[in-house]
Design a protein around this motif. Structure first.
Motif, short mmCIF file in Angstrom:
data_model
loop_
_atom_site.label_atom_id
_atom_site.label_comp_id
_atom_site.label_asym_id
_atom_site.label_seq_id
_atom_site.Cartn_x
_atom_site.Cartn_y
_atom_site.Cartn_z
N HIS A 10 1.07 -1.30 0.05
CA HIS A 10 -0.13 0.11 0.13
C HIS A 10 0.72 1.22 -0.08
O HIS A 10 1.97 1.27 0.74
N LEU A 65 1.22 -6.92 3.57
CA LEU A 65 0.30 -7.54 4.66
C LEU A 65 -0.53 -8.45 3.93
O LEU A 65 -1.37 -8.67 2.73
N GLY A 68 -4.14 -8.02 2.95
CA GLY A 68 -4.28 -7.02 2.23
C GLY A 68 -4.74 -7.00 0.68
O GLY A 68 -4.38 -7.97 0.12
#
Length: 135
Positions: A10, A65, A68
């Motif tokens: 991200h 993650l 994620g």
């Protein structure tokens, strides 16, 4: 066609990891970073990542993650038998991975274990000092 290491995350975390590794170990032509910026969709990055997958004999994707959006999107790339995906990347794991020669097999289980062991609370020990020890 050799090994490619792809870090996905991200925002700019992947790029930061790549830059940190290259600051410590020098440039790596087989290291790539892709970050999902706000307002974008992970599926938009997959075609670019898949180009890297198609031009390598081995690909290790490290996601920031587990569960994620980037890691979930990258699971689509696991249809390629030469692709491995690891979630929960840290600098220790990436450093160790990039230093493995391309002709040497990568033991991901061992690398993940080493990365886990590298996470520790740092504690300063207070030493008792009396006048004799001080001088």
């Amino acid at each position: 066609m050799g090994r490619k290491i792809i870090v996905i995350s991200h925002n700019l975390f992947a790029e930061g990891l790549k830059r940190s590794v290259e600051m410590i170990t020098g440039k790596h032509e087989n290291l790539y970073a892709y970050g999902l910026l706000p307002g974008n969709n992970p599926a938009d990055l997959l075609p670019e990542i898949e180009k890297q997958v198609e031009t390598a004999s081995e690909v290790i994707i490290l996601a920031d993650l587990v569960g994620g959006s980037m890691c979930n999107a990258a699971t689509q790339l696991l249809t390629h038998k030469h692709v491995k995906l690891v979630g929960g990347v840290n600098l220790s794991l990436l450093l160790e991975l990039v230093l493995i020669p391309e002709d040497q097999e990568v033991d991901l289980v061992a690398l993940i274990g080493h990365a886990r062991e590298a996470i520790k609370e740092v504690i300063l020990e207070q030493r008792a000092q009396n006048d004799e020890q001080f001088f």
